[in-house]
Design a protein around this motif. Sequence first.
Motif, PDB file in Angstrom:
ATOM      1  N   THR A 105     -94.046   2.710 -32.049  1.00 37.47           N
ATOM      2  CA  THR A 105     -94.014   2.680 -33.516  1.00 37.47           C
ATOM      3  C   THR A 105     -93.278   1.456 -34.069  1.00 37.47           C
ATOM      4  O   THR A 105     -93.676   0.917 -35.110  1.00 37.47           O
ATOM      5  N   LEU A 106     -92.222   1.007 -33.400  1.00 39.61           N
ATOM      6  CA  LEU A 106     -91.360  -0.011 -34.026  1.00 39.61           C
ATOM      7  C   LEU A 106     -92.045  -1.371 -34.135  1.00 39.61           C
ATOM      8  O   LEU A 106     -91.650  -2.190 -34.961  1.00 39.61           O
ATOM      9  N   HIS A 107     -93.092  -1.606 -33.348  1.00 39.91           N
ATOM     10  CA  HIS A 107     -93.844  -2.864 -33.498  1.00 39.91           C
ATOM     11  C   HIS A 107     -94.986  -2.721 -34.509  1.00 39.91           C
ATOM     12  O   HIS A 107     -95.637  -3.701 -34.854  1.00 39.91           O
ATOM     13  N   ILE A 108     -95.227  -1.488 -34.973  1.00 37.12           N
ATOM     14  CA  ILE A 108     -96.299  -1.246 -35.950  1.00 37.12           C
ATOM     15  C   ILE A 108     -95.758  -1.338 -37.374  1.00 37.12           C
ATOM     16  O   ILE A 108     -96.377  -1.942 -38.256  1.00 37.12           O
ATOM     17  N   PHE A 151    -100.610  -9.450 -27.045  1.00 40.78           N
ATOM     18  CA  PHE A 151    -100.565  -8.231 -27.859  1.00 40.78           C
ATOM     19  C   PHE A 151     -99.894  -8.524 -29.210  1.00 40.78           C
ATOM     20  O   PHE A 151    -100.367  -8.091 -30.267  1.00 40.78           O
ATOM     21  N   ASP A 152     -98.815  -9.310 -29.167  1.00 38.14           N
ATOM     22  CA  ASP A 152     -98.091  -9.639 -30.395  1.00 38.14           C
ATOM     23  C   ASP A 152     -98.973 -10.453 -31.356  1.00 38.14           C
ATOM     24  O   ASP A 152     -98.981 -10.210 -32.561  1.00 38.14           O
ATOM     25  N   LEU A 153     -99.738 -11.391 -30.788  1.00 39.46           N
ATOM     26  CA  LEU A 153    -100.669 -12.173 -31.614  1.00 39.46           C
ATOM     27  C   LEU A 153    -101.690 -11.261 -32.270  1.00 39.46           C
ATOM     28  O   LEU A 153    -101.989 -11.381 -33.467  1.00 39.46           O
ATOM     29  N   TRP A 154    -102.211 -10.362 -31.474  1.00 34.77           N
ATOM     30  CA  TRP A 154    -103.217  -9.403 -31.961  1.00 34.77           C
ATOM     31  C   TRP A 154    -102.629  -8.538 -33.082  1.00 34.77           C
ATOM     32  O   TRP A 154    -103.263  -8.327 -34.130  1.00 34.77           O
ATOM     33  N   LEU A 155    -101.389  -8.069 -32.858  1.00 33.11           N
ATOM     34  CA  LEU A 155    -100.728  -7.255 -33.890  1.00 33.11           C
ATOM     35  C   LEU A 155    -100.618  -8.037 -35.191  1.00 33.11           C
ATOM     36  O   LEU A 155    -100.930  -7.528 -36.276  1.00 33.11           O
ATOM     37  N   GLU A 157    -102.275 -10.577 -36.291  1.00 30.25           N
ATOM     38  CA  GLU A 157    -103.551 -10.849 -36.967  1.00 30.25           C
ATOM     39  C   GLU A 157    -103.955  -9.661 -37.834  1.00 30.25           C
ATOM     40  O   GLU A 157    -104.535  -9.816 -38.900  1.00 30.25           O
ATOM     41  N   ARG A 158    -103.649  -8.476 -37.333  1.00 31.96           N
ATOM     42  CA  ARG A 158    -103.966  -7.248 -38.100  1.00 31.96           C
ATOM     43  C   ARG A 158    -103.016  -7.094 -39.263  1.00 31.96           C
ATOM     44  O   ARG A 158    -103.387  -6.708 -40.356  1.00 31.96           O
ATOM     45  N   ASP A 159    -101.719  -7.330 -39.000  1.00 35.99           N
ATOM     46  CA  ASP A 159    -100.681  -7.129 -40.009  1.00 35.99           C
ATOM     47  C   ASP A 159     -99.535  -8.095 -39.701  1.00 35.99           C
ATOM     48  O   ASP A 159     -98.780  -7.873 -38.746  1.00 35.99           O
ATOM     49  N   PRO A 160     -99.410  -9.144 -40.519  1.00 32.13           N
ATOM     50  CA  PRO A 160     -98.382 -10.173 -40.249  1.00 32.13           C
ATOM     51  C   PRO A 160     -96.959  -9.611 -40.210  1.00 32.13           C
ATOM     52  O   PRO A 160     -96.069 -10.240 -39.654  1.00 32.13           O
ATOM     53  N   GLN A 161     -96.763  -8.436 -40.794  1.00 32.75           N
ATOM     54  CA  GLN A 161     -95.399  -7.873 -40.792  1.00 32.75           C
ATOM     55  C   GLN A 161     -95.097  -7.030 -39.559  1.00 32.75           C
ATOM     56  O   GLN A 161     -93.977  -6.544 -39.382  1.00 32.75           O
ATOM     57  N   SER A 162     -96.112  -6.814 -38.732  1.00 30.19           N
ATOM     58  CA  SER A 162     -95.878  -6.057 -37.502  1.00 30.19           C
ATOM     59  C   SER A 162     -95.478  -7.042 -36.409  1.00 30.19           C
ATOM     60  O   SER A 162     -95.491  -8.256 -36.616  1.00 30.19           O
TER      61      SER A 162
END
Length: 199
Positions: A105-108, A151-155, A157-162
Amino acid sequence: MELSQLPFSQACENNQRPILSILAPKLTNSLHLLEVGSGTGQHATFFASQFSHLTWQASDQHCNLDHINCRIKHFNLPNLPAAIALDINQTWPIHRYDAVFTANTLHIINRELVEIFFTGVARITTTNAHLLIYGPFNYQKRYTSDSNAHFDLWLKERDPQSGIRDIEWIEALANAQQFELIEDVSMPANNRLLHFIKR
Ligand SMILES: C[S@@+](CC[C@H](N)C(=O)[O-])C[C@H]1O[C@@H](n2cnc3c(N)ncnc32)[C@H](O)[C@@H]1O
């Protein structure tokens, strides 16, 4: 609804036994555990079936409760009540828990919500409560693997704040709420299981 029609996470299936082996010796004396961000509800049904001595309280944002509760109803476990609405930014339970578990959750959520997560957890937990956080983390601002970097790049791209959080920041937030890091366990697929105790 049939179990096979409910949202399903293969990652949950893969990580539940490794997580169980770490949680089991830590939760022997716990009675009331709150899970934050239960997702599909697979962790809730699996862990509740393994930890019959405690009540596993699943939770998530209101929009996810229907499918989680379909799954919970299907398993019909005496120690697994219906999931409750818990939005980290808004609603926290009034009950007190002696353990809190959250996975992935904390990376979302955004950084502000990560801070609110720790103040919320501090408010609803008893002294000596366990806080168990599963997911990927960075160390000294470095990824622990190429797959975490991707994974971090992918996150983002979906949400810059994640994004994958720095363990040092997480530990500082926990310490500010009187949670001490007791163990930081390496888990499969470049994840960690952080175990804090409230002093
Ligand atoms: C990547 S999923 C992880 C789900 C599950 N714990 C797992 O490991 O499969 C992130 C979860 O965080 C929840 N979440 C996102 N924002 C939230 C918020 N503001 N309050 C509570 N939960 C939130 C989502 O609904 C989702 O269930």
